[in-house]
Scaffold this motif. Structure first.
Motif, PDB file in Angstrom:
ATOM      1  N   SER A 111      -3.014   4.610 -10.061  1.00 55.26           N
ATOM      2  CA  SER A 111      -4.209   3.880  -9.664  1.00 55.26           C
ATOM      3  C   SER A 111      -4.348   2.619  -9.713  1.00 55.26           C
ATOM      4  CB  SER A 111      -5.153   4.607 -11.045  1.00 55.26           C
ATOM      5  OG  SER A 111      -5.256   5.973 -11.228  1.00 55.26           O
ATOM      6  N   LEU A 112      -5.171   2.198  -8.965  1.00 55.81           N
ATOM      7  CA  LEU A 112      -5.122   0.819  -8.598  1.00 55.81           C
ATOM      8  C   LEU A 112      -6.786   0.307  -8.359  1.00 55.81           C
ATOM      9  CD1 LEU A 112      -2.291  -0.022  -6.278  1.00 55.81           C
ATOM     10  CD2 LEU A 112      -2.419  -0.561  -8.488  1.00 55.81           C
ATOM     11  N   THR A 113      -7.115  -0.673  -8.820  1.00 50.46           N
ATOM     12  CA  THR A 113      -8.583  -1.111  -8.143  1.00 50.46           C
ATOM     13  C   THR A 113      -8.165  -1.655  -6.707  1.00 50.46           C
ATOM     14  OG1 THR A 113      -8.176  -3.486  -8.775  1.00 50.46           O
ATOM     15  CG2 THR A 113      -8.970  -1.925 -10.511  1.00 50.46           C
ATOM     16  N   ALA A 114      -9.426  -1.675  -5.908  1.00 51.42           N
ATOM     17  CA  ALA A 114      -9.438  -2.250  -4.631  1.00 51.42           C
ATOM     18  C   ALA A 114      -8.735  -3.382  -4.462  1.00 51.42           C
ATOM     19  CB  ALA A 114     -10.780  -2.240  -4.002  1.00 51.42           C
ATOM     20  N   LEU A 115      -9.291  -4.471  -5.511  1.00 47.92           N
ATOM     21  CA  LEU A 115      -8.587  -5.626  -5.551  1.00 47.92           C
ATOM     22  C   LEU A 115      -7.238  -5.642  -5.661  1.00 47.92           C
ATOM     23  CD1 LEU A 115      -9.007  -8.904  -5.324  1.00 47.92           C
ATOM     24  CD2 LEU A 115      -9.386  -9.063  -7.727  1.00 47.92           C
ATOM     25  N   GLN A 116      -6.703  -5.036  -6.642  1.00 42.66           N
ATOM     26  CA  GLN A 116      -5.247  -4.892  -6.982  1.00 42.66           C
ATOM     27  C   GLN A 116      -4.543  -4.502  -5.593  1.00 42.66           C
ATOM     28  OE1 GLN A 116      -5.164  -2.399 -10.280  1.00 42.66           O
ATOM     29  NE2 GLN A 116      -4.928  -3.861 -11.817  1.00 42.66           N
ATOM     30  N   ALA A 117      -5.256  -3.471  -4.954  1.00 47.86           N
ATOM     31  CA  ALA A 117      -4.624  -3.178  -3.487  1.00 47.86           C
ATOM     32  C   ALA A 117      -4.433  -4.087  -2.690  1.00 47.86           C
ATOM     33  CB  ALA A 117      -5.310  -1.973  -3.109  1.00 47.86           C
ATOM     34  N   TYR A 118      -5.588  -5.090  -2.554  1.00 51.51           N
ATOM     35  CA  TYR A 118      -5.428  -6.112  -1.730  1.00 51.51           C
ATOM     36  C   TYR A 118      -4.301  -7.248  -1.980  1.00 51.51           C
ATOM     37  CZ  TYR A 118      -6.964 -10.359   0.894  1.00 51.51           C
ATOM     38  OH  TYR A 118      -7.151 -11.446   1.645  1.00 51.51           O
ATOM     39  N   CYS A 119      -4.387  -7.342  -3.291  1.00 50.75           N
ATOM     40  CA  CYS A 119      -3.522  -8.371  -3.842  1.00 50.75           C
ATOM     41  C   CYS A 119      -2.063  -7.774  -3.501  1.00 50.75           C
ATOM     42  CB  CYS A 119      -3.664  -8.639  -5.160  1.00 50.75           C
ATOM     43  SG  CYS A 119      -5.069  -9.579  -5.647  1.00 50.75           S
ATOM     44  N   ALA A 120      -1.709  -6.583  -3.630  1.00 50.39           N
ATOM     45  CA  ALA A 120      -0.389  -5.978  -3.342  1.00 50.39           C
ATOM     46  C   ALA A 120      -0.255  -6.210  -1.941  1.00 50.39           C
ATOM     47  CB  ALA A 120      -0.325  -4.395  -3.868  1.00 50.39           C
TER      48      ALA A 120
ATOM     49  N   ARG B  10      -4.569  -4.534  19.765  1.00 50.10           N
ATOM     50  CA  ARG B  10      -3.480  -3.857  20.063  1.00 50.10           C
ATOM     51  C   ARG B  10      -2.449  -3.824  18.576  1.00 50.10           C
ATOM     52  NH1 ARG B  10      -2.337  -5.292  26.384  1.00 50.10           N
ATOM     53  NH2 ARG B  10      -4.094  -4.246  26.944  1.00 50.10           N
ATOM     54  N   VAL B  11      -2.235  -4.983  18.239  1.00 48.21           N
ATOM     55  CA  VAL B  11      -1.388  -5.005  16.879  1.00 48.21           C
ATOM     56  C   VAL B  11      -1.907  -4.651  15.575  1.00 48.21           C
ATOM     57  CG1 VAL B  11       0.200  -6.556  18.231  1.00 48.21           C
ATOM     58  CG2 VAL B  11      -1.584  -7.611  16.632  1.00 48.21           C
ATOM     59  N   HIS B  12      -3.278  -4.785  15.770  1.00 52.21           N
ATOM     60  CA  HIS B  12      -3.936  -4.577  14.174  1.00 52.21           C
ATOM     61  C   HIS B  12      -3.414  -3.346  13.319  1.00 52.21           C
ATOM     62  CE1 HIS B  12      -7.016  -3.632  11.325  1.00 52.21           C
ATOM     63  NE2 HIS B  12      -7.316  -4.866  11.474  1.00 52.21           N
ATOM     64  N   GLY B  13      -3.333  -2.224  14.028  1.00 51.20           N
ATOM     65  CA  GLY B  13      -2.705  -0.864  13.266  1.00 51.20           C
ATOM     66  C   GLY B  13      -1.338  -1.394  12.657  1.00 51.20           C
ATOM     67  N   VAL B  14      -0.481  -2.007  13.476  1.00 48.67           N
ATOM     68  CA  VAL B  14       0.957  -2.275  12.990  1.00 48.67           C
ATOM     69  C   VAL B  14       0.688  -3.155  11.728  1.00 48.67           C
ATOM     70  CG1 VAL B  14       3.139  -3.370  13.775  1.00 48.67           C
ATOM     71  CG2 VAL B  14       1.734  -1.912  15.193  1.00 48.67           C
ATOM     72  N   ILE B  15       0.020  -4.099  11.952  1.00 58.43           N
ATOM     73  CA  ILE B  15      -0.226  -5.298  10.853  1.00 58.43           C
ATOM     74  C   ILE B  15      -0.642  -4.418   9.698  1.00 58.43           C
ATOM     75  CG2 ILE B  15      -1.585  -7.196  10.121  1.00 58.43           C
ATOM     76  CD1 ILE B  15      -1.465  -8.197  12.754  1.00 58.43           C
ATOM     77  N   VAL B  16      -1.646  -3.649   9.472  1.00 61.78           N
ATOM     78  CA  VAL B  16      -2.170  -2.953   8.392  1.00 61.78           C
ATOM     79  C   VAL B  16      -1.241  -1.982   7.908  1.00 61.78           C
ATOM     80  CG1 VAL B  16      -4.035  -1.353   7.759  1.00 61.78           C
ATOM     81  CG2 VAL B  16      -4.727  -3.008   9.294  1.00 61.78           C
ATOM     82  N   ARG B  17      -0.511  -1.132   8.639  1.00 59.86           N
ATOM     83  CA  ARG B  17       0.385  -0.295   8.188  1.00 59.86           C
ATOM     84  C   ARG B  17       1.550  -1.027   7.411  1.00 59.86           C
ATOM     85  NH1 ARG B  17      -1.530   2.407  12.384  1.00 59.86           N
ATOM     86  NH2 ARG B  17       0.004   1.749  13.814  1.00 59.86           N
ATOM     87  N   ARG B  18       2.212  -2.296   7.802  1.00 59.69           N
ATOM     88  CA  ARG B  18       2.932  -3.216   7.160  1.00 59.69           C
ATOM     89  C   ARG B  18       2.461  -3.657   6.119  1.00 59.69           C
ATOM     90  NH1 ARG B  18       5.261  -5.487   4.482  1.00 59.69           N
ATOM     91  NH2 ARG B  18       6.981  -6.913   4.540  1.00 59.69           N
ATOM     92  N   MET B  19       1.441  -4.117   5.793  1.00 55.65           N
ATOM     93  CA  MET B  19       0.896  -4.638   4.632  1.00 55.65           C
ATOM     94  C   MET B  19       0.603  -3.422   3.709  1.00 55.65           C
ATOM     95  SD  MET B  19      -1.885  -7.727   6.233  1.00 55.65           S
ATOM     96  CE  MET B  19      -1.822  -8.222   4.455  1.00 55.65           C
ATOM     97  N   LEU B  20       0.213  -2.241   4.286  1.00 54.94           N
ATOM     98  CA  LEU B  20       0.322  -1.176   3.348  1.00 54.94           C
ATOM     99  C   LEU B  20       1.512  -0.953   2.643  1.00 54.94           C
ATOM    100  CD1 LEU B  20      -2.487   1.252   5.123  1.00 54.94           C
ATOM    101  CD2 LEU B  20      -2.776   0.290   3.063  1.00 54.94           C
ATOM    102  N   ALA B  21       2.494  -1.149   3.453  1.00 57.16           N
ATOM    103  CA  ALA B  21       3.879  -0.919   2.798  1.00 57.16           C
ATOM    104  C   ALA B  21       4.224  -1.780   1.520  1.00 57.16           C
ATOM    105  CB  ALA B  21       5.021  -1.196   4.035  1.00 57.16           C
TER     106      ALA B  21
END
Length: 163
Positions: free
Chosen positions: A25-34, A142-153
C-alpha cells in the motif's frame, strides 16, 4: 475514486491511462515520489531538448523531475516539479500544467485492483489551445506511454512505508 480529466473525453486532444498493481500500500504522493525518484538519462536529455526548443516559443522550462521525499506533503496550489497540485489525499493526486498552448492534467489514483490488491492508475488528459500545442503533442503523444511505463517501473523496490 474516478480519474479527474480536464474535459469530457470527446473534447480532449490526448488521453492516456495506465495502471500497475502495487506490491504494498502506498499513498498517491508516495507513488509519485517513487515514479520520479530516478529519471533515466534518455528522459533527462529529452526534457533538456524540450526546454531548448520550447524557449524559442516563450514556453516556460520544465527541467524534468527531481527526487523528493513524500514526508513533505505539498498543499493545493503549490508546485510539484513542473506541475501545480490541484487535489491531494492518500488515494488521489491531481496535477496540472497550463500555458497558452495547452493544459495537461495528470491524475494518480490508488485503488483496490484485482484480487483486492492495491493498484495505481495514472491518467493524463490534454487540451490543446493552438497550433503550437497540437504540434508539441505529436512527439509527446507518441512517447508518453513509454515514459509513463518506464516511470511506473520505479515503483519496484520503493522503500517508503505507508503511514
Amino acid at each position: 475514486m474516478p480519474a479527474q480529466l480536464l474535459a469530457a473525453p470527446v473534447d480532449l486532444d490526448f488521453l492516456h491511462s495506465d495502471s500497475v498493481p502495487l506490491t504494498k500500500s502506498l499513498t498517491a504522493l508516495q507513488a509519485y515520489c517513487a515514479m520520479t525518484s530516478h529519471v533515466p538519462g534518455w528522459l533527462a536529455t529529452a526534457f533538456r531538448i524540450r526546454d531548448v526548443i520550447s524557449r524559442r516559443f516563450n514556453v516556460a522550462e520544465i527541467q524534468g523531475f527531481s527526487p523528493r521525499s513524500p514526508e513533505s506533503v505539498p498543499e493545493v496550489g503549490e508546485c510539484l516539479d513542473f506541475f501545480t497540485v490541484e487535489a491531494i489525499c492518500d488515494q488521489q493526486l491531481v496535477l496540472t500544467s497550463r500555458d497558452r498552448h495547452l493544459a495537461v492534467m495528470v491524475c494518480m489514483d490508488v485503488s483496490t485492483g484485482e484480487y483486492g490488491l492495491p493498484q495505481l492508475n495514472v491518467t493524463t488528459s490534454v487540451k490543446c489551445f493552438n497550433t503550437f500545442g497540437r504540434f508539441y503533442m505529436v512527439p509527446v503523444g507518441r512517447v508518453h506511454g513509454v515514459i509513463v511505463r518506464r516511470m511506473l517501473a520505479n515503483l519496484q523496490g520503493y522503500r517508503f512505508e505507508r503511514r
